[in-house]
Design a protein around this motif. Structure first.
Motif, short mmCIF file in Angstrom:
data_model
loop_
_atom_site.label_atom_id
_atom_site.label_comp_id
_atom_site.label_asym_id
_atom_site.label_seq_id
_atom_site.Cartn_x
_atom_site.Cartn_y
_atom_site.Cartn_z
N ALA A 157 -56.51 19.41 -11.45
CA ALA A 157 -55.07 19.42 -11.73
C ALA A 157 -54.32 20.26 -10.69
N GLU A 158 -54.88 21.39 -10.33
CA GLU A 158 -54.23 22.30 -9.38
C GLU A 158 -54.14 21.67 -8.00
N LYS A 159 -55.25 21.09 -7.53
CA LYS A 159 -55.25 20.51 -6.19
C LYS A 159 -54.37 19.25 -6.13
N ALA A 160 -54.42 18.42 -7.18
CA ALA A 160 -53.60 17.21 -7.20
C ALA A 160 -52.12 17.56 -7.20
N ALA A 161 -51.74 18.56 -7.99
CA ALA A 161 -50.33 18.98 -8.03
C ALA A 161 -49.89 19.54 -6.68
N LYS A 162 -50.77 20.30 -6.05
CA LYS A 162 -50.44 20.87 -4.74
C LYS A 162 -50.28 19.77 -3.69
N ALA A 163 -51.19 18.77 -3.72
CA ALA A 163 -51.11 17.66 -2.77
C ALA A 163 -49.81 16.88 -2.95
N ALA A 164 -49.44 16.62 -4.20
CA ALA A 164 -48.20 15.88 -4.47
C ALA A 164 -46.98 16.66 -3.96
N GLU A 165 -46.99 17.96 -4.18
CA GLU A 165 -45.88 18.79 -3.73
C GLU A 165 -45.79 18.81 -2.20
N LEU A 166 -46.95 18.91 -1.52
CA LEU A 166 -46.96 18.90 -0.06
C LEU A 166 -46.43 17.57 0.49
N LEU A 167 -46.83 16.48 -0.16
CA LEU A 167 -46.35 15.16 0.28
C LEU A 167 -44.82 15.07 0.21
N LYS A 168 -44.26 15.60 -0.84
CA LYS A 168 -42.80 15.55 -0.99
C LYS A 168 -42.11 16.42 0.05
N ARG A 169 -42.75 17.55 0.37
CA ARG A 169 -42.11 18.49 1.30
C ARG A 169 -42.27 18.08 2.76
N ASN A 170 -43.41 17.43 3.10
CA ASN A 170 -43.67 17.15 4.52
C ASN A 170 -43.30 15.73 4.93
N GLY A 171 -42.53 15.05 4.08
CA GLY A 171 -42.07 13.71 4.45
C GLY A 171 -43.13 12.64 4.33
N GLY A 172 -44.16 12.88 3.53
CA GLY A 172 -45.17 11.85 3.28
C GLY A 172 -46.34 11.88 4.24
N ASP A 173 -46.53 12.99 4.95
CA ASP A 173 -47.67 13.10 5.85
C ASP A 173 -48.93 13.34 5.02
N ILE A 174 -49.60 12.24 4.63
CA ILE A 174 -50.71 12.35 3.68
C ILE A 174 -51.94 12.98 4.32
N GLN A 175 -52.11 12.80 5.63
CA GLN A 175 -53.25 13.43 6.30
C GLN A 175 -53.14 14.95 6.24
N ALA A 176 -51.93 15.44 6.48
CA ALA A 176 -51.72 16.90 6.45
C ALA A 176 -51.93 17.44 5.04
N ALA A 177 -51.44 16.71 4.06
CA ALA A 177 -51.61 17.16 2.67
C ALA A 177 -53.08 17.20 2.30
N ALA A 178 -53.84 16.17 2.70
CA ALA A 178 -55.26 16.12 2.39
C ALA A 178 -56.01 17.28 3.03
N LYS A 179 -55.67 17.57 4.28
CA LYS A 179 -56.33 18.66 4.99
C LYS A 179 -56.08 20.00 4.30
N ALA A 180 -54.86 20.17 3.81
CA ALA A 180 -54.48 21.44 3.19
C ALA A 180 -55.23 21.69 1.89
N VAL A 181 -55.61 20.63 1.17
CA VAL A 181 -56.30 20.81 -0.12
C VAL A 181 -57.78 20.46 -0.04
N GLY A 182 -58.26 20.17 1.15
CA GLY A 182 -59.67 19.84 1.32
C GLY A 182 -60.04 18.47 0.79
N GLY A 183 -59.09 17.55 0.84
CA GLY A 183 -59.34 16.19 0.36
C GLY A 183 -59.52 15.21 1.49
N GLU A 184 -59.71 13.94 1.14
CA GLU A 184 -59.92 12.87 2.11
C GLU A 184 -58.96 11.73 1.81
N VAL A 185 -58.30 11.22 2.85
CA VAL A 185 -57.37 10.10 2.69
C VAL A 185 -58.15 8.79 2.72
N LYS A 186 -57.89 7.95 1.73
CA LYS A 186 -58.48 6.61 1.70
C LYS A 186 -57.37 5.58 1.58
#
Length: 638
Positions: free
Chosen positions: A499-528
């Motif tokens: 829940a914490e990582k998903a919420a953080k990723a969603a917030e980053l996406l909204k703030r960085n204009g939809g840069d999903i790669q950057a959001a994934a890197k910040a939370v240790g996730g992988e873009v598919k």
């Protein structure tokens, strides 16, 4: 699938199409054994429900039960669960018919006769018609004809309800676009199962979690139980059947052991069903060509596997097994009983197509000898006595156990019965050795130390239980439940991290204009990324497209999540859309219109049935006899 050409049923008028389907299923059950449900018994005249002057009987419910188990491929133990639903469906049908009659609809004797004549057996002489209905449909003639009247009433009033259903071209086009439009998304998935292995709680964390949640780990009252069990197979083995008993049974049941003339045959079918007339000569020529191959030494079985269009026998090289007179259509029967063993027929024509037949074996009508049927008679005689013997043993064991509750194992040994010991039994739990039968926990409910239960049934066993000890409920020590507490802590911590990582990723996406790669890197996730998918399909790696239904009309770049998607939580954005290919709409338009009409028809009919039934119940026109229903359910338990 030999019934493919055993039955000569023809399509009847559309009005009774659904009823014919039900009857066909009913007839099929008599050709394919194994449903585990017997025909209507002596309780057939019992009434389970009344709707006005109409009734739903036990026999009708039993017949539909056989249909349901066969059609849905359910085991017989589901019967008791299905029965209430079947009763409610029958009540709803008759409620609609009742309302139709109240509105002035009438089904005259002529209407009924005309409808019955549209059935393949409707033109038989009266005695043959009665025999067919009773043996093949499984109902008395009045009950069967009443069901036909009900269906006519039901269809008449439903026809009024569905009149005027209109689907406009615009609605059809909109539905096509909705179905055909495709979506593609980029996403990050967060799964607690992937995070759990890295969580290593300390003893302090486990203790703190246990202290906060101690109320969830209370140990309920438990009982130590012992059982004496009479098992059907074990008891049957103890029953001795003499040769004299076998001989007496054989002498009085000889008619059951008479085998009619029969042949074992195989065939190749080239079907003409639903084929244009101008193709029939070509199909016949193909059959003649196959016959030449066989007579020239071709392998019949291999040719049947490759060419026969009877799906039931083709995989078996055309083998139909043993067949007797009266099971096949006339032309086929005449040919197969004329042939000698290993003889091959000419091309035989029936209403199903062209057949090439080979008789493998022939067996004249004869009476099976005592030696042939003796094993089956022994089993029958044992089964006739086994339940009485089981009850006798169980009653005797209970009487002894009441006198000496501490001697369960000794009593079981003396009477050659099974002994079970179940420590720390919790109320309502399953006793594994007795199976998942609800009668078991019910029989054990409320027993106190030293008390003996009544004899109860579980499947093919009779059992008696005695309580030998009780452990009162108590707050547990951590040591008693540490494994459970540890796993609960890990699960809770993994879910929190997701829940914490998903919420953080969603917030980053909204703030960085939809840069999903950057959001994934910040939370240790992988873009598919998914492939394109429709709203009724599945999104690759996510699952059902239903969770993304709201995004098919959203522009590319729209952010979504966190959304639960099965065992994971996803956050992502709309990557692209693919518009519907309208060039294919003309070919699908009529089908879509019919589907939309069908959907609206189902909705209206359901609404109609519900409203009619609710009104009749409020007016006291519907009476359900729950005691009869309960007895019927009990008949199929175990």
């Amino acid at each position: 699938m030999f019934h493919l050409f055993r039955s000569q049923a023809k399509a009847v008028r559309i009005l009774l199409g659904a009823l014919l389907g039900i009857m066909a299923l009913s007839m099929l059950l008599y050709l394919i054994p194994g449903t585990g449900i017997t025909a209507a018994d002596s309780s057939a005249d019992q009434v389970v429900a009344e709707i006005g002057k109409s009734t739903v009987t036990v026999a009708e419910v039993q017949q539909q039960l056989k249909n349901d188990l066969q059609n849905r491929r359910l085991p017989p133990e589901y019967a008791a669960t299905i029965i209430p639903q079947l009763v409610d469906e029958a009540i709803a049908e008759r409620a609609v018919a009742y309302e139709a009659e109240q509105l002035g609809f009438r089904v005259s004797d002529k209407d009924l006769a005309d409808t019955l004549r549209s059935f393949p057996f409707g033109n038989l002489p009266a005695d043959q018609y009665q025999q067919y209905v009773e043996t093949q449909v499984g109902l008395t003639v009045p009950a069967f004809e009443d069901s036909v009247r009900v269906k006519i009433f039901e269809d008449e009033i439903e026809n009024i309800v569905v009149e005027g259903i209109i689907v406009t071209p615009a609605q059809a086009e909109a539905e096509y676009r909705r179905r055909s439009q495709k979506l593609k998304v980029d996403y990050i998935g967060f799964a607690s199962a992937k995070m759990a292995p890295d969580i290593k709680p300390t003893p302090e964390q486990i203790k703190a979690y246990f202290d906060r949640n101690k109320a969830f780990y209370g140990v309920p009252e438990t009982h130590d139980l012992q059982f004496i069990v009479a098992d059907q197979a074990r008891v049957a083995d103890t029953i001795q059947v003499t040769d004299a008993q076998v001989q007496d049974y054989y002498n009085s049941h000889k008619d059951e052991y008479r085998t009619p003339e029969r042949v074992r045959a195989r065939h190749i079918l080239l079907s003409t069903a639903n084929k244009p007339k101008d193709e029939v000569p070509k199909i016949q020529a193909q059959a003649e060509a196959l016959l030449k191959q066989i007579k020239a030494g071709g392998d019949f079985a291999e040719l049947a596997k490759k060419n026969s269009q009877d799906p039931g026998s083709a995989p078996k090289g055309g083998d139909l097994g043993w067949v007797s007179r009266g099971q096949m259509v006339k032309n086929f029967e005449d040919a197969v009983f004329t042939l000698k063993p290993n003889e091959i027929s000419n091309v035989v024509t029936t209403e199903y197509g062209f057949h090439i037949i080979q008789v493998l074996e022939k067996q004249p009508a004869h009476l099976q000898t005592l030696d042939e049927v003796k094993p089956a008679i022994v089993v029958t005689l044992k089964n006739q006595n086994v339940f009485d013997r089981m009850q006798e043993l169980a009653d005797k064991a209970r009487a002894e156990l009441v006198k000496a509750p501490q001697n369960a194992q000794q009593i079981a040994t003396q009477m050659n019965l099974e002994f079970l010991s179940v420590p720390s039994y919790r109320a309502g739990a399953q006793v594994v050795q007795l199976g998942n039968d609800p009668q078991v926990p019910a029989a054990l409910q409320g027993l106190k130390p030293g008390e003996v239960s009544q004899v109860f049934q579980s499947g093919n066993k009779l059992a008696i239980a005695v309580v030998t000890g009780t452990h009162p409920p108590h707050p547990p020590d951590l040591a008693e439940v540490e494994t459970q507490v540890r796993q609960s802590y890990i699960n809770a911590e993994a879910n929190r991290m997701v829940a914490e990582k998903a919420a953080k990723a969603a917030e980053l996406l909204k703030r960085n204009g939809g840069d999903i790669q950057a959001a994934a890197k910040a939370v240790g996730g992988e873009v598919k990324s998914t492939d394109f998918f429709t709203s009724s399909g599945a999104a690759e790696g996510i699952g059902s497209a239903a969770i993304l239904a709201d995004y098919f009309n959203k522009p590319a770049g729209t952010i979504f999540g966190p959304l639960p998607a099965g065992a994971q939580t996803v956050v992502g954005k709309v990557a692209d859309h693919q518009d519907a290919d309208m060039s294919k709409f003309p070919q699908e338009r009529d089908s879509i219109i019919e589907q939309l009409k069908g959907k609206e028809k189902s909705y209206r009919i359901t609404l109609l049935e519900d409203s009619i039934l609710t009104d009749l119940i409020q007016r006291g026109k519907v009476k359900k006899h729950q005691a009869v229903i309960d007895r019927l359910k009990a008949q199929y338990r175990g």
